[in-house]
Design a protein around this motif. Sequence first.
Motif, PDB file in Angstrom:
ATOM      1  N   LEU A 126       6.818  -5.915  -5.909  1.00  0.00           N
ATOM      2  CA  LEU A 126       5.619  -5.771  -5.078  1.00  0.00           C
ATOM      3  C   LEU A 126       5.409  -4.319  -4.661  1.00  0.00           C
ATOM      4  O   LEU A 126       4.286  -3.812  -4.685  1.00  0.00           O
ATOM      5  CB  LEU A 126       5.725  -6.664  -3.840  1.00  0.00           C
ATOM      6  N   LEU A 127       6.498  -3.647  -4.294  1.00  0.00           N
ATOM      7  CA  LEU A 127       6.389  -2.242  -3.886  1.00  0.00           C
ATOM      8  C   LEU A 127       5.978  -1.373  -5.068  1.00  0.00           C
ATOM      9  O   LEU A 127       5.237  -0.394  -4.894  1.00  0.00           O
ATOM     10  CB  LEU A 127       7.716  -1.763  -3.300  1.00  0.00           C
ATOM     11  N   ALA A 128       6.431  -1.720  -6.258  1.00  0.00           N
ATOM     12  CA  ALA A 128       6.036  -0.976  -7.452  1.00  0.00           C
ATOM     13  C   ALA A 128       4.523  -1.089  -7.678  1.00  0.00           C
ATOM     14  O   ALA A 128       3.871  -0.119  -8.077  1.00  0.00           O
ATOM     15  CB  ALA A 128       6.795  -1.501  -8.671  1.00  0.00           C
ATOM     16  N   GLN A 129       3.974  -2.273  -7.405  1.00  0.00           N
ATOM     17  CA  GLN A 129       2.530  -2.465  -7.532  1.00  0.00           C
ATOM     18  C   GLN A 129       1.766  -1.626  -6.509  1.00  0.00           C
ATOM     19  O   GLN A 129       0.720  -1.052  -6.817  1.00  0.00           O
ATOM     20  CB  GLN A 129       2.179  -3.944  -7.364  1.00  0.00           C
ATOM     21  N   GLU A 130       2.310  -1.537  -5.286  1.00  0.00           N
ATOM     22  CA  GLU A 130       1.667  -0.721  -4.259  1.00  0.00           C
ATOM     23  C   GLU A 130       1.707   0.760  -4.660  1.00  0.00           C
ATOM     24  O   GLU A 130       0.727   1.492  -4.482  1.00  0.00           O
ATOM     25  CB  GLU A 130       2.362  -0.918  -2.906  1.00  0.00           C
ATOM     26  N   ALA A 131       2.839   1.202  -5.199  1.00  0.00           N
ATOM     27  CA  ALA A 131       2.967   2.596  -5.636  1.00  0.00           C
ATOM     28  C   ALA A 131       1.953   2.908  -6.731  1.00  0.00           C
ATOM     29  O   ALA A 131       1.355   3.992  -6.757  1.00  0.00           O
ATOM     30  CB  ALA A 131       4.384   2.848  -6.133  1.00  0.00           C
ATOM     31  N   GLU A 132       1.744   1.951  -7.618  1.00  0.00           N
ATOM     32  CA  GLU A 132       0.773   2.142  -8.700  1.00  0.00           C
ATOM     33  C   GLU A 132      -0.645   2.219  -8.147  1.00  0.00           C
ATOM     34  O   GLU A 132      -1.439   3.062  -8.573  1.00  0.00           O
ATOM     35  CB  GLU A 132       0.896   0.993  -9.707  1.00  0.00           C
ATOM     36  N   PHE A 133      -0.957   1.344  -7.191  1.00  0.00           N
ATOM     37  CA  PHE A 133      -2.311   1.357  -6.618  1.00  0.00           C
ATOM     38  C   PHE A 133      -2.603   2.677  -5.908  1.00  0.00           C
ATOM     39  O   PHE A 133      -3.679   3.252  -6.058  1.00  0.00           O
ATOM     40  CB  PHE A 133      -2.477   0.194  -5.633  1.00  0.00           C
ATOM     41  N   PHE A 134      -1.640   3.149  -5.115  1.00  0.00           N
ATOM     42  CA  PHE A 134      -1.846   4.390  -4.358  1.00  0.00           C
ATOM     43  C   PHE A 134      -1.616   5.645  -5.215  1.00  0.00           C
ATOM     44  O   PHE A 134      -1.703   6.754  -4.716  1.00  0.00           O
ATOM     45  CB  PHE A 134      -0.931   4.417  -3.131  1.00  0.00           C
ATOM     46  N   GLN A 135      -1.315   5.414  -6.502  1.00  0.00           N
ATOM     47  CA  GLN A 135      -1.174   6.506  -7.483  1.00  0.00           C
ATOM     48  C   GLN A 135      -0.087   7.503  -7.084  1.00  0.00           C
ATOM     49  O   GLN A 135      -0.240   8.707  -7.221  1.00  0.00           O
ATOM     50  CB  GLN A 135      -2.528   7.221  -7.668  1.00  0.00           C
ATOM     51  N   LEU A 136       1.018   6.939  -6.570  1.00  0.00           N
ATOM     52  CA  LEU A 136       2.166   7.755  -6.180  1.00  0.00           C
ATOM     53  C   LEU A 136       3.242   7.631  -7.262  1.00  0.00           C
ATOM     54  O   LEU A 136       4.071   6.710  -7.250  1.00  0.00           O
ATOM     55  CB  LEU A 136       2.709   7.298  -4.819  1.00  0.00           C
ATOM     56  N   LYS A 137       3.229   8.549  -8.220  1.00  0.00           N
ATOM     57  CA  LYS A 137       4.150   8.485  -9.353  1.00  0.00           C
ATOM     58  C   LYS A 137       5.606   8.607  -8.903  1.00  0.00           C
ATOM     59  O   LYS A 137       6.484   7.927  -9.428  1.00  0.00           O
ATOM     60  CB  LYS A 137       3.808   9.592 -10.355  1.00  0.00           C
ATOM     61  N   GLY A 138       5.853   9.494  -7.945  1.00  0.00           N
ATOM     62  CA  GLY A 138       7.220   9.682  -7.461  1.00  0.00           C
ATOM     63  C   GLY A 138       7.794   8.413  -6.861  1.00  0.00           C
ATOM     64  O   GLY A 138       8.952   8.056  -7.113  1.00  0.00           O
ATOM     65  N   LEU A 139       6.989   7.721  -6.075  1.00  0.00           N
ATOM     66  CA  LEU A 139       7.430   6.456  -5.471  1.00  0.00           C
ATOM     67  C   LEU A 139       7.664   5.409  -6.542  1.00  0.00           C
ATOM     68  O   LEU A 139       8.664   4.677  -6.507  1.00  0.00           O
ATOM     69  CB  LEU A 139       6.384   5.974  -4.461  1.00  0.00           C
ATOM     70  N   ALA A 140       6.761   5.327  -7.497  1.00  0.00           N
ATOM     71  CA  ALA A 140       6.895   4.343  -8.576  1.00  0.00           C
ATOM     72  C   ALA A 140       8.184   4.569  -9.357  1.00  0.00           C
ATOM     73  O   ALA A 140       8.892   3.616  -9.704  1.00  0.00           O
ATOM     74  CB  ALA A 140       5.685   4.425  -9.507  1.00  0.00           C
ATOM     75  N   GLU A 141       8.513   5.820  -9.628  1.00  0.00           N
ATOM     76  CA  GLU A 141       9.733   6.139 -10.379  1.00  0.00           C
ATOM     77  C   GLU A 141      10.987   5.762  -9.588  1.00  0.00           C
ATOM     78  O   GLU A 141      11.952   5.244 -10.151  1.00  0.00           O
ATOM     79  CB  GLU A 141       9.752   7.626 -10.729  1.00  0.00           C
ATOM     80  N   GLU A 142      10.968   6.011  -8.273  1.00  0.00           N
ATOM     81  CA  GLU A 142      12.140   5.680  -7.457  1.00  0.00           C
ATOM     82  C   GLU A 142      12.330   4.172  -7.332  1.00  0.00           C
ATOM     83  O   GLU A 142      13.456   3.678  -7.338  1.00  0.00           O
ATOM     84  CB  GLU A 142      12.017   6.315  -6.072  1.00  0.00           C
ATOM     85  N   VAL A 143      11.226   3.435  -7.218  1.00  0.00           N
ATOM     86  CA  VAL A 143      11.319   1.974  -7.147  1.00  0.00           C
ATOM     87  C   VAL A 143      11.868   1.424  -8.461  1.00  0.00           C
ATOM     88  O   VAL A 143      12.739   0.539  -8.467  1.00  0.00           O
ATOM     89  CB  VAL A 143       9.942   1.349  -6.845  1.00  0.00           C
ATOM     90  N   LYS A 144      11.378   1.956  -9.581  1.00  0.00           N
ATOM     91  CA  LYS A 144      11.849   1.513 -10.891  1.00  0.00           C
ATOM     92  C   LYS A 144      13.341   1.796 -11.054  1.00  0.00           C
ATOM     93  O   LYS A 144      14.098   0.949 -11.539  1.00  0.00           O
ATOM     94  CB  LYS A 144      11.060   2.225 -11.999  1.00  0.00           C
ATOM     95  N   SER A 145      13.774   2.995 -10.651  1.00  0.00           N
ATOM     96  CA  SER A 145      15.179   3.375 -10.755  1.00  0.00           C
ATOM     97  C   SER A 145      16.052   2.455  -9.905  1.00  0.00           C
ATOM     98  O   SER A 145      17.128   2.023 -10.331  1.00  0.00           O
ATOM     99  CB  SER A 145      15.364   4.828 -10.314  1.00  0.00           C
TER     100      SER A 145
END
Length: 259
Positions: free
Chosen positions: A109-128
């Motif tokens: 769910l947090l990865a989806q929020e990171a994608e919506f807000f276009q925060l690449k850094g957050l998306a990468e950390e959630v994925k890791s």
Amino acid sequence: MERKINRREKEKEYEGKYNSLEDADQGKNCKSTLMTLNVGGYLYITQKQTLTKYPDTFLEGIVNGKILCPFDADGHYFIDRDGLLFRHVLNFLRNGELLLPEGFRENQLLAQEAEFFQLKGLAEEVKSRWEKEQLTPRETTFLEITDNHDRSQGLRIFCNAPDFISKIKSRIVLVSKSRLDGFPEEFSISSNIIQFKYFIKSENGTRLVLKEDNTFVCTLETLKFEAIMMALKCGFRLLTSLDCSKGSIVHSDALHFIK
């Protein structure tokens, strides 16, 4: 002397007005740097510089007028996203790193929020973080409820959460003691085993905990019911019966819980 006094009073009056104007300007500047966001019904107040920390993001676009955002009834920017998860999005903007509470399980769910807000850094950390959790083996622990004579008979409870096994054991011990009515010597406890002194089979195949005089104390089905109800309340699900030859959970010799 009178002229000097008047002059000093005028200087104080001027200084007072100047300070008032300066305070007012500072207050206006402070207000102008703050923004109130309504995210899914949750209000967040933060500074514009926090929201614009990373360029070309959804929030930076709202602040700088690149993206049109609707307003709620109170005039706050309204964003139709998960209001609870936005806390972690905002903390990432504040801290520059992903800091989540212990036991956080909403990575997708947090990865989806990171994608919506276009925060690449957050998306990468959630994925890791999610990948590390997948690679980390979760210890499968168990609890045996058996008798002193034949450990191949009885009930086994399997779960991939050691702390839950401890809770199950405590609950079963509590129930057993209440049923034994002052006869704690009827069973012994070790790390993963509860051994009953008189734990025998009845004629119809149901295993029963009995006192020495063959008086019924506690059925195995009672202990199964306690384990299942406690697991469901804690958010676990019954994955499968490990011994399907018995035909039902009631007659099964093992229960396997997973979250």
